[in-house]
Motif scaffolding. Structure first.
Motif, PDB file in Angstrom:
ATOM      1  N   THR A 208      42.493  44.156  42.964  1.00 45.13           N
ATOM      2  CA  THR A 208      42.379  43.093  43.960  1.00 45.13           C
ATOM      3  C   THR A 208      41.612  43.689  45.123  1.00 45.13           C
ATOM      4  N   VAL A 216      40.483  38.870  46.351  1.00 40.13           N
ATOM      5  CA  VAL A 216      40.070  38.229  45.103  1.00 40.13           C
ATOM      6  C   VAL A 216      40.288  39.204  43.949  1.00 40.13           C
ATOM      7  N   ALA A 218      39.182  41.239  40.869  1.00 43.33           N
ATOM      8  CA  ALA A 218      37.889  41.817  40.511  1.00 43.33           C
ATOM      9  C   ALA A 218      38.065  42.857  39.429  1.00 43.33           C
ATOM     10  N   ARG A 306      29.325  40.549  37.357  1.00 38.90           N
ATOM     11  CA  ARG A 306      29.762  39.509  38.283  1.00 38.90           C
ATOM     12  C   ARG A 306      31.128  39.855  38.874  1.00 38.90           C
ATOM     13  N   MET A 307      32.028  40.387  38.047  1.00 34.71           N
ATOM     14  CA  MET A 307      33.380  40.714  38.502  1.00 34.71           C
ATOM     15  C   MET A 307      33.422  41.960  39.383  1.00 34.71           C
ATOM     16  N   LEU A 332      30.749  37.857  45.002  1.00 39.42           N
ATOM     17  CA  LEU A 332      31.995  38.136  44.298  1.00 39.42           C
ATOM     18  C   LEU A 332      32.929  36.955  44.497  1.00 39.42           C
ATOM     19  N   ALA A 333      33.310  36.312  43.414  1.00 35.80           N
ATOM     20  CA  ALA A 333      34.194  35.147  43.468  1.00 35.80           C
ATOM     21  C   ALA A 333      33.656  34.127  44.466  1.00 35.80           C
TER      22      ALA A 333
END
Ligand code: C2O
Ligand code: CU
Length: 579
Positions: A208, A216, A218, A306-307, A332-333
């Motif tokens: 996180t 978020v 990750a 992306r993550m 990110l997110a």
């Protein structure tokens, strides 16, 4: 009009023509005379307009128009030939033209489907399939409307349909005799013997993290996004131990833009096996290129990057002088990284901003409050870069620009898509209207080192229906095929290789070849007119044609793909292979 907008206009007109023919046919079937005649008139005009757009596209390059000339053209001629004369006779019962109008509608639809689902190269199979569909639909409509199609028409329809099936659907390009890319074989590594002097450990795991003030979920290296910044000096030997704690999709490290030996390139299934949870892999290579680079996972790379599985790699020629700042931009997110950074800088201090785009789409960067030069692109120094003021730069997915300036006494701010990311004080300048730098005309020219090419390859980028998997998918294609069915490009060590990259789709494709930097020769027929540009990531926009070349000097099997990683996943990946 650019080729990109021509492609879009042609698509819209084709859609309009198909809809108007079909609508006219339907209206005449229910005896709505004025509506039927009106729609038929629209259809005729649209069909004639397409003659203009198709001609213009063919002049821009055969890749853009092949299937339109060879398949849509004859189908439209047939449609006009059948429907036109009957309309001109203006029959008392408008229902008499229903079938001819519907035929024209099916012909226009068939041609449109060939463009949208199949594209380039035009194949006999696709043409026959379209004709078969048009004839079948016409015969069925005729029956439904009580018209008795003649025996001959029915026989022709049957023959065409059979021929289409026999000749293959034409939607799948056979790789033919091309050698296959070795996948999931044993991976011998000839790790360099030199003793490493820079050691790092990167542990991938779910985490996180804070993104713009919100926690978020990750995937992170060492619990942080981006991962730790890896720095080295030219001549260092790097050893990076990659561990995977709990990333179920596996991880690898790919050194984006760093032309490492093939077995260190981090492409799962090609140069190594993905590192599974609990496993590790050790990378070792010599830092012999100075510049701004980045690393990222190449396992399930779309979701993985992306993550958050990415970080910066900077190799400096020597000790840092002045201020040297890396700005890796990421989403990110849905939240933009990095967090804005403000720092005081003494006037006169030389500053280098290393801008890195780790997203899958282009970002716009604007540096306000100072003149600056673009010192390097994709890690390679430019020749004779001149000062720029109030000019934005566009960095493609995966690309890097180094901006340099001497800090003025007044504040400076770097905006990314309008958001201040780095500043030395408050700056309120509107940068959205600034012109954008075209790197192909920036800096001092130098002669192209080659006059002839040993190998040439054309890559036509598009979308198409891929029927080779169990589930059909609307793939991103190269020359009409999708990964893993795109034939590899085979070269020999020492070859000078020319790529012509053509984008006939409606979206940008940031192209990225592993293991090599390519020299930009021309775009849309215009030779590059500035500093030599040795790139590893460049945006090929809709309708553009790029010519780039390189010397094949790094043996192995190299991924060659679109760096919009969702596109790469959806088929737009091929391989360069040394024989
Ligand atoms: Cu940065 Cu194959 O990728
Ligand atoms: Cu793409």
């Amino acid at each position: 009009m650019t080729t990109g907008s021509l492609l879009a206009a042609d698509l819209v007109i084709a859609l309009l023509a198909a809809a108007a023919w079909l609508g006219g046919g339907a209206a005449s079937a229910v005896r709505r005379r004025p509506l039927a005649l009106g729609l038929a008139a629209v259809a005729l005009i649209a069909t004639l307009a397409r003659a203009i757009t198709i001609t213009a596209l063919a002049r821009a390059g055969w890749w853009f128009a092949a299937e339109k000339v060879l398949i849509a053209g004859p189908l439209s001629l047939a449609a006009m030939g059948v429907a036109g004369p009957r309309l001109l006779r203006a029959p008392a019962d408008i229902r008499a033209v229903a079938v001819p109008l519907l035929f024209a509608g099916y012909a226009a639809t068939g041609a449109l489907l060939v463009t949208v689902l199949h594209g380039y190269p035009a194949s006999a199979g696709a043409g026959l399939l379209a004709v078969a569909g048009v004839v079948t639909a016409t015969v069925i409509s005729g029956r439904a409307l009580g018209a008795r199609p003649s025996r001959t028409v029915s026989r022709v329809a049957l023959a065409v349909a059979v021929a289409a099936l026999v000749s293959g659907t034409g939607l799948a390009v056979a790789p033919g005799a091309a050698p296959a890319v070795p996948h999931d074989h044993a991976y011998p590594t000839a790790r360099i013997a030199d003793e490493p002097n820079r050691r790092f450990t990167l542990t991938a795991g779910t985490a996180t993290v804070d993104a713009g003030g919100r926690d978020v979920a990750a995937w992170a290296f060492n619990g942080q996004v981006p991962g730790p910044e890896l720095t080295a000096t030219v001549g260092d030997v790097l050893e990076v131990t990659l561990r995977n704690r709990d990333i179920g999709r596996g991880v690898t490290l790919h050194w984006h833009g760093y032309d490492v030996p093939n077995d260190q390139d981090g492409v799962p299934g090609v140069t190594q096996a993905a590192v599974r949870p609990g496993q590790e892999f050790v990378y070792r290579f010599r830092a012999d290129q100075a510049g701004t680079y980045w690393y990222h996972t190449h396992s399930a790379s779309d979701v993985g990057v992306r993550m958050g599985l990415y970080g910066v790699l900077v190799v400096r020629p020597g000790p840092v002088t002045g201020l040297d700042v890396t700005v890796p931009v990421h989403t990110l997110a849905g939240r933009p990284l990095p967090a804005p950074r403000v720092e005081r800088v003494e006037a006169g201090v030389p500053v280098r901003l290393r801008l890195i785009n780790t997203d899958s789409t282009t970002h716009r960067y604007a540096l306000a409050g100072t003149a600056f030069r673009v010192a390097a692109i994709d890690g390679v120094d430019l020749r004779g870069p001149t000062p720029l003021v109030d000019t934005a730069v566009l960095i493609p997915a995966g690309g890097r620009y180094d901006l340099v300036f001497d800090a003025p006494a007044t504040p400076v701010a770097l905006f990314v898509d309008g958001r201040a990311v780095y500043s030395t004080g408050p700056v309120s300048t509107a940068t959205s209207a600034w012109p954008v730098l075209d790197p192909l005309g920036y800096g001092a020219t130098a002669a192209v080192p080659w006059s002839r090419f040993d190998k040439t390859f054309t890559l036509v980028l598009d979308r198409g229906l891929d029927l080779r998997k169990l589930l059909p998918r609307y793939a991103h294609t190269v020359n009409g095929a999708a990964d893993p069915d795109i034939p590899p490009q085979v070269v020999r060590l020492g070859d000078v290789v020319l790529f012509t990259i053509v984008n006939r789709s409606q979206i940008v494709h940031p192209w990225h070849l592993h293991g090599h930097h390519v020299l930009v020769l021309a775009r849309d027929g215009e030779p590059a007119a500035g500093s030599p540009l040795w790139l590893d990531s460049f945006d090929v926009r809709p309708g553009e044609v790029w010519k780039v070349a390189f010397r094949a000097d790094n043996p192995g099997v190299w991924a060659n793909h679109c760096h919009n990683l969702a596109h790469a996943d959806a088929g737009m990946t091929l391989h360069l292979m040394y024989s």
